[in-house]
Structures are given as C-alpha cells and as structure tokens.
Design a protein around this motif. Structure first.
Motif, PDB file in Angstrom:
ATOM      1  N   SER A 141       0.796  -1.618  -0.122  1.00 50.05           N
ATOM      2  CA  SER A 141      -0.281  -0.085   0.295  1.00 50.05           C
ATOM      3  C   SER A 141       0.925   1.086   0.267  1.00 50.05           C
ATOM      4  CB  SER A 141      -0.398  -0.284   1.192  1.00 50.05           C
ATOM      5  OG  SER A 141      -0.044  -0.016   2.068  1.00 50.05           O
ATOM      6  N   GLY A 142       2.196   1.369   0.436  1.00 47.87           N
ATOM      7  CA  GLY A 142       2.988   2.272   0.369  1.00 47.87           C
ATOM      8  C   GLY A 142       3.310   3.610   2.133  1.00 47.87           C
ATOM      9  N   VAL A 143       2.125   2.775   2.945  1.00 45.90           N
ATOM     10  CA  VAL A 143       1.855   3.750   3.840  1.00 45.90           C
ATOM     11  C   VAL A 143       2.936   2.887   4.720  1.00 45.90           C
ATOM     12  CG1 VAL A 143      -0.833   3.571   3.424  1.00 45.90           C
ATOM     13  CG2 VAL A 143      -0.024   2.142   4.710  1.00 45.90           C
ATOM     14  N   HIS A 144       3.006   4.498   5.991  1.00 42.51           N
ATOM     15  CA  HIS A 144       4.045   4.144   7.142  1.00 42.51           C
ATOM     16  C   HIS A 144       3.144   3.589   7.693  1.00 42.51           C
ATOM     17  CE1 HIS A 144       7.167   4.353   9.658  1.00 42.51           C
ATOM     18  NE2 HIS A 144       7.134   5.268  10.297  1.00 42.51           N
ATOM     19  N   GLU A 145       2.076   4.251   8.641  1.00 48.69           N
ATOM     20  CA  GLU A 145       0.765   3.778   9.358  1.00 48.69           C
ATOM     21  C   GLU A 145       0.447   3.077   9.039  1.00 48.69           C
ATOM     22  OE1 GLU A 145       0.414   6.986  11.704  1.00 48.69           O
ATOM     23  OE2 GLU A 145       1.884   7.709  13.281  1.00 48.69           O
ATOM     24  N   LEU A 146      -0.568   2.177   9.913  1.00 50.15           N
ATOM     25  CA  LEU A 146      -1.989   0.967   9.309  1.00 50.15           C
ATOM     26  C   LEU A 146      -3.081   1.649  10.856  1.00 50.15           C
ATOM     27  CD1 LEU A 146      -1.218  -2.544   9.634  1.00 50.15           C
ATOM     28  CD2 LEU A 146       0.682  -1.207   9.354  1.00 50.15           C
ATOM     29  N   ARG A 147      -4.119   0.694  10.283  1.00 52.49           N
ATOM     30  CA  ARG A 147      -5.757   0.630  10.888  1.00 52.49           C
ATOM     31  C   ARG A 147      -5.063  -0.789  10.755  1.00 52.49           C
ATOM     32  NH1 ARG A 147     -11.760   0.733  11.360  1.00 52.49           N
ATOM     33  NH2 ARG A 147     -11.684  -1.667   9.484  1.00 52.49           N
ATOM     34  N   PHE A 148      -5.180  -1.447  12.607  1.00 52.18           N
ATOM     35  CA  PHE A 148      -4.973  -3.371  12.381  1.00 52.18           C
ATOM     36  C   PHE A 148      -6.253  -3.592  13.210  1.00 52.18           C
ATOM     37  CE2 PHE A 148      -3.863  -6.410  15.220  1.00 52.18           C
ATOM     38  CZ  PHE A 148      -2.822  -7.081  14.422  1.00 52.18           C
ATOM     39  N   ARG A 149      -6.768  -4.114  12.699  1.00 55.97           N
ATOM     40  CA  ARG A 149      -8.594  -4.366  13.616  1.00 55.97           C
ATOM     41  C   ARG A 149      -8.454  -6.476  13.239  1.00 55.97           C
ATOM     42  NH1 ARG A 149     -14.101  -2.059  13.913  1.00 55.97           N
ATOM     43  NH2 ARG A 149     -15.394  -3.654  14.576  1.00 55.97           N
ATOM     44  N   LEU A 150      -8.307  -7.084  14.649  1.00 53.40           N
ATOM     45  CA  LEU A 150      -8.498  -8.213  14.996  1.00 53.40           C
ATOM     46  C   LEU A 150     -10.150  -8.210  15.792  1.00 53.40           C
ATOM     47  CD1 LEU A 150      -7.535 -11.183  14.957  1.00 53.40           C
ATOM     48  CD2 LEU A 150      -6.254 -10.406  17.279  1.00 53.40           C
ATOM     49  N   GLU A 151     -11.230  -9.022  15.243  1.00 53.98           N
ATOM     50  CA  GLU A 151     -11.866  -9.234  16.067  1.00 53.98           C
ATOM     51  C   GLU A 151     -12.834 -10.709  15.314  1.00 53.98           C
ATOM     52  OE1 GLU A 151     -16.465  -6.869  15.540  1.00 53.98           O
ATOM     53  OE2 GLU A 151     -15.023  -6.715  13.769  1.00 53.98           O
ATOM     54  N   LYS A 152     -13.124 -10.997  16.542  1.00 53.58           N
ATOM     55  CA  LYS A 152     -13.821 -12.349  17.022  1.00 53.58           C
ATOM     56  C   LYS A 152     -14.997 -12.225  16.562  1.00 53.58           C
ATOM     57  CE  LYS A 152     -12.005 -13.794  21.127  1.00 53.58           C
ATOM     58  NZ  LYS A 152     -11.871 -13.807  22.667  1.00 53.58           N
ATOM     59  N   ILE A 153     -15.977 -13.251  15.284  1.00 52.60           N
ATOM     60  CA  ILE A 153     -17.191 -12.386  14.649  1.00 52.60           C
ATOM     61  C   ILE A 153     -17.825 -13.613  14.976  1.00 52.60           C
ATOM     62  CG2 ILE A 153     -18.715 -11.731  12.703  1.00 52.60           C
ATOM     63  CD1 ILE A 153     -15.657 -10.682  11.951  1.00 52.60           C
ATOM     64  N   ASP A 154     -19.443 -13.728  15.948  1.00 57.47           N
ATOM     65  CA  ASP A 154     -19.755 -14.973  16.186  1.00 57.47           C
ATOM     66  C   ASP A 154     -21.737 -14.894  15.557  1.00 57.47           C
ATOM     67  OD1 ASP A 154     -20.843 -13.576  17.533  1.00 57.47           O
ATOM     68  OD2 ASP A 154     -20.238 -14.465  19.815  1.00 57.47           O
TER      69      ASP A 154
END
Length: 195
Positions: A92-105
């Motif tokens: 993507s060429g970005v230095h920072e990113l959004r990180f989302r880890l989710e449990k989905i039931d």
C-alpha cells in the motif's frame, strides 16, 4: 456433453498480491495453509483473547500494544499478523496502518459492498473466509481460511465501478454448528472509525 460442476469456480484464485497496482486488478489473493502450531495459537486467541483489538500506528507501535493482550501460547499468531502488517505496508505504501482483529460469531456485513478505503487486506484465521464477487457477475467465490485477500476500495486512485469486486462476511446464522471467526483487517490509517 457433460457440464462442469458449478462449485469448481468457488475457489478461483485471482492474481498474486503484487498485481494489485495494475488497473485491471481489483482483487488479489495469496493461497496459504496455516500450520498446526499457528492453528493452535489461533484457537487460544479465540478462547482467551479480547473480542476486539483496534488500533492505528506503525508495526512497532502495534507490536507494543498487542504484547500485554496476548494470551499464553499466541506469540506465533501475533508474529504472523505483524508480518502481514509489514506486507500491507509494502503493497500500500503507507507507513502507519489501521489494524483490526475481531472475533465474529454473528452475521456481520451480510450485504455485498465495496469499502470506502484505498486498499484493504483481509485474513480470516478461524472460520469461513470472506466471500466476494465481481460487480458484473453473480457468482460468489468463497475464500478459504488463512488465505490473504487484498481488495481495492472506492478511494483507490482510478477505481472504477465497472471492474469493482464486492465482498461480504460469510453469513453464520445458517450454519449447523456455531462458529467464531477470527478476522484480521488491515487498512489505511485514516479510514472510518479511527478519527
């Protein structure tokens, strides 16, 4: 003449991740099998980890934030997720990113849609993977667990609706047994929900 089985197309493999920069490539995927030790780490996170981890920053910042949340025996999972974050940075060429880890039931994002992001990487560590289809076609493709999926969103430079790939979370309510998905989503740092 014998017709081909329609389910053969459900595991179609788009071009590799590096091709996402091509104008004619709205989706890229990388097949991969999770090792048994990684599957064990995933199961431990599903059983004992937080339901949601959402943050924004460099990979180093994310690593620092994840360390105190790690249940015992999940280091391999965290290392794998951080490696994917580094790959997302490269593509993507970005230095920072959004990180989302989710449990989905539950049924989450049941409708096919295109995200309001430049580029999104998805990896389902547990449970069924993302479902997707071309805007011009009704054939639904099912992504196997562990595969990497890179999708262009509406904010990708030169994005066009004619070549769009729509995606959704697989519906869980119709399954015979309860399932908990563990989904990692990597995005541009300024996507909705981070300001």
């Amino acid at each position: 003449m014998r017709q081909a089985c329609p389910t053969r197309q459900l595991f179609a493999v788009p071009p590799p991740l590096e091709h996402i920069s091509r104008p004619d490539c709205p989706i890229a995927q990388e097949p991969r099998q999770l090792s048994n030790p990684l599957k064990d780490a995933v199961a431990r996170w599903v059983a004992h980890g937080p339901d949601l981890f959402l943050s924004r920053g460099t990979v180093e910042i994310l690593e620092t934030e994840l360390q105190p949340l790690m249940p015992a025996g999940t280091l391999l999972l965290v290392e794998d997720m951080l490696a994917l974050a580094r790959r997302y940075q490269q593509v993507s060429g970005v230095h920072e990113l959004r990180f989302r880890l989710e449990k989905i039931d539950h049924d989450s994002c049941r409708r096919f849609h295109v995200d309001q992001v430049p580029l999104r990487m998805l990896c389902t560590y547990a449970g069924p993977g993302v479902q997707w289809r071309h805007a011009s076609d009704q054939l639904i493709h099912k992504t196997p667990t562990g595969w990497l999926t890179l999708l262009k969103g509406r904010l990708y430079p030169g994005w066009g609706a004619a070549q769009a790939v729509l995606h959704r979370s697989p519906p869980l309510s119709g399954l015979k047994m309860p399932v908990t998905r563990l989904l990692l989503t990597l995005d541009h740092p300024d996507v909705c929900g981070m300001n």
